[in-house]
Design an enzyme around this catalytic site. Sequence first.
Site, mmCIF file in Angstrom:
data_model
loop_
_atom_site.group_PDB
_atom_site.id
_atom_site.type_symbol
_atom_site.label_atom_id
_atom_site.label_comp_id
_atom_site.label_asym_id
_atom_site.label_seq_id
_atom_site.Cartn_x
_atom_site.Cartn_y
_atom_site.Cartn_z
ATOM 1 N N ASP A 1 18.790 23.704 -30.044
ATOM 2 C CA ASP A 1 17.496 23.754 -29.361
ATOM 3 C C ASP A 1 17.588 23.311 -27.896
ATOM 4 O O ASP A 1 16.613 23.458 -27.159
ATOM 5 C CB ASP A 1 16.472 22.862 -30.079
ATOM 6 C CG ASP A 1 16.174 23.338 -31.480
ATOM 7 O OD1 ASP A 1 16.102 24.569 -31.675
ATOM 8 O OD2 ASP A 1 16.026 22.494 -32.385
ATOM 9 N N CYS B 1 0.834 -1.202 0.000
ATOM 10 C CA CYS B 1 0.000 0.000 0.000
ATOM 11 C C CYS B 1 0.869 1.253 0.000
ATOM 12 O O CYS B 1 2.099 1.183 0.017
ATOM 13 C CB CYS B 1 -0.922 0.005 1.222
ATOM 14 S SG CYS B 1 -0.024 0.091 2.789
ATOM 15 N N ASP C 1 10.597 24.848 -33.224
ATOM 16 C CA ASP C 1 11.738 25.221 -34.052
ATOM 17 C C ASP C 1 11.313 25.022 -35.506
ATOM 18 O O ASP C 1 10.394 24.245 -35.788
ATOM 19 C CB ASP C 1 12.931 24.337 -33.711
ATOM 20 C CG ASP C 1 14.089 24.541 -34.647
ATOM 21 O OD1 ASP C 1 14.489 25.701 -34.842
ATOM 22 O OD2 ASP C 1 14.583 23.545 -35.202
ATOM 23 N N CYS D 1 3.412 1.611 2.771
ATOM 24 C CA CYS D 1 4.661 0.869 2.550
ATOM 25 C C CYS D 1 5.626 1.707 1.719
ATOM 26 O O CYS D 1 6.832 1.768 2.007
ATOM 27 C CB CYS D 1 4.375 -0.443 1.830
ATOM 28 S SG CYS D 1 3.269 -1.561 2.702
ATOM 29 N N ASP E 1 14.860 19.796 -32.481
ATOM 30 C CA ASP E 1 15.578 18.574 -32.852
ATOM 31 C C ASP E 1 17.090 18.717 -32.839
ATOM 32 O O ASP E 1 17.795 17.736 -33.031
ATOM 33 C CB ASP E 1 15.141 18.119 -34.249
ATOM 34 C CG ASP E 1 15.668 19.040 -35.346
ATOM 35 O OD1 ASP E 1 15.815 20.248 -35.083
ATOM 36 O OD2 ASP E 1 15.934 18.536 -36.456
#
Length: 877
Positions: free
Chosen positions: A653, A26, A438, A29, A649
């Site tokens: 960036d 649970c 971009d 825990c 990419d």
Amino acid sequence: MSQTANRTGTAQTNTALQFDIRGMTCASCVARVEKALRGVPGVDDASVNLATEKARVQGAAIDVHAVLAAIDRAGYEALVIDPSHQAESAGAGTGPGALGQAASRWPTWWPVALAALLSLPLVAPMLAAPFGLHPMLPGWLQLALATPVQFWLGARFYRAGWKAVRAGAGNMDLLVALGTSAAYALSVWTLLRGGDGAAHLYFESSAVVITLVLLGKWLEGRAKGQAVAAIRALQSLQATHALVRRGGADVQVALAALRVGDTIVVRPGERVPADGRVLDGSSHVDASLLTGESLPVAVAPGDRVGAGAVNGEGLLLLEASAVGADSMLSRIIRMVEDAQAAKAPIQRLVDRVSAVFVPVVLLISLLTLLGWGLATGDWQGALLNAVAVQVIACPCALGLATPTGIMVGTGSAARHGILIKDAAALETAHALRVVAFDKTGTLTEGRPQVLAVEGADPRRVLALAWAAQQYSEHPLAHAVATAAREAGLALPAATDARALPGRGVQARVDGEPVYLGNLRLMRELGVDVNAGQGASAAAVALLHEAAARQEADGRTVSWLASGAEGALALRGLLVFGDRIKPTSRAAVAGLQALGIEVVMLTGDNAGSAAAVARELGLSRYLAELLPGDKADALRALGADGRKVAMVGDGINDAPALAAADVGIAMAGGTDVAMHTAGITLMRGDPLLVQDAIAISRRTYRKIRQNLAWAFVYNVVGIPVAAFGLLNPVLAGAAMALSSVSVVTNALLLRRWVPVRDPAAAVAYVLALPALQLPPAAAADLTAAEAPPTAAQQINHEAASAPPNQGEQAMYELTVEDMTCKHCVGRVTKAVQGIDPAATVDIDLPTKKVRIDSSADLDRIAGAIDEAGYPVSARAPA
């Protein structure tokens, strides 16, 4: 029992280790294990996931033995996962007691089945009472049936509860052990004191509660196993052996023996065992499970292929570039597992509640016992009410609400080519209000292409340019060759080809000199670029107008001249640029339809940026930005509190991806961008951005539903039990149901598929010219001479496009999660909230919804989705 992975047991560098944890049941825990781990010297941070039963520990100098000892003192068992095999372990041990069940010869359901068989005679009188039957087993027989259920099959609750007590904490097991023990002890005391006393025994309560909790745990384990199906699917892509060419012979080796630089032989139908570059052969490879790409991709020498892809019809020779844990497939598995193990910010509330949950429940149980006992004098009834309080309290549902949603959500995203690296990105993406793209390589193809050919005979101009550059490796030369092949041209023979640095190229084609280059070259050659030589002044003026128009849009223009020596004349020009991706406009329109502002940030010149923004329908863009400027722009966009995403990419960036609330990287870009971003798109398709936001919204909604159910269940259930309105048997059933319902609700995310309107993409492709030729020249291109363009290939689809806004139309949707007439009413209300005049016809068994409305299909589907019913398919009827 704890085990280690190395002899020294110490990792001295800044690292992250993962551990399988056994015995957690649970949220309490989870809190206890995290507290124990954070108390270990050298541990900077620790995160524990109940759904995967794993702990992730980070620090500069982690003593593995100390970590294992801390987990043991907290009352749990642990096994450290070897980092070199971390990906292979993903999902392998999910479920209660996963560390021990692997070695068991017995099926996991046998304790449930046996407990049910022993409990059924005890509960039979209760089941028969509505029919006027009152069978009653003798008390000693009840004791004989209940005892093995209580102390043998239910021993796990005593062991875990005792460990919790030793650690000075509480958990679900302690509540179950105390509650059922009280009912069992009361029954034994009554039996010993009053002889038989069968009518006043409560053995059925203790036995049935344990049976139901065991059943709930078994169902929960099965459901959690399904939740990691995405990782198992990725693991299934890993080859176990590779065929390597060494010394002229093909030798099969284990994957662990494969080395970078090895020549790998991949036969038709086999999986690619490592990342590599094609040395020889051509084929099609299917990487659909890895990238979400629906069709096989053609590969030839020089192309790169990823591990896990399935080779098609041809034999391939590859040079291994990344093997084992360094391959893209292994990295993807690790990224998915890390995301599933991470803790979402919304989980913090659960952590605070779980820290005090069990003590508060025990206090309420004690007050219930004293209150009923003192008020009524019926201490047996008071004890049963106290037992019901302990049994119905369920920290399990709280602990599972968030991690199961994250597990299934990230898994569903991975199946569709969206890698979510951390839970925070998944949670934040649902609230995005601005997406910044971009330009180069993200919204555009990222490589130069021939966008237009101008001249009296454009086909001849393109053929001459191809011939002059056929031996060049310049990117523009490749663009010319590609355009000429697509136009179906034959390559003319050329001699004396050579480059003219800074100006262009020259060659002799069909005995005549040909020059291709900039305007400076034309002037140096003495070509009359004003009046035209061998052509009318009007034709040259048209070329200049076209060149000025294209250059204003940031494109590159190359002029072509040919003719006899001393009598060179302008023949035409070629326009080079970066073509917009076919799906970019649909992606922008889809995001705008979601109410998200789309902005473009680029380091390119203003003319090129303006042209792309105009083509995509963007009203806001920033050009000529340095990498640091992009990050500053993102901060400005989010200054008013809006959540901002950055899609890029490249290396340039990376600062912007880190500065954004959510960084989204295209997998075709650089590794730096992928490592910086929280979400990676495995295909360079901008439409995946909308899909990433959609799965984030769906996952966040499921997490909120789960948390609401878990909190409401406890807030309502505990008082009901305390007021004596719930017996322990029903309380046990409710507790088991709560955990199972939370996991099952999360599993509905597995049915998520990207839903988007194809009409915008179709309309955009129809408007895209494959090659801009003048009308007169275009008329000369017959169907036999030129291959069909993308627009021509999809013309037949135009008739199926939805009508314009405001026109009445019939739509057919497939809507999931509808189960009753109330669901039908809510879906109908959602549609008519968009268009009050709409008519809605719902066939509940097939989930089909037919709608006659003048509203936009996107708005209708969005309204149904917001009402809590996923739209899995839609089309004009």
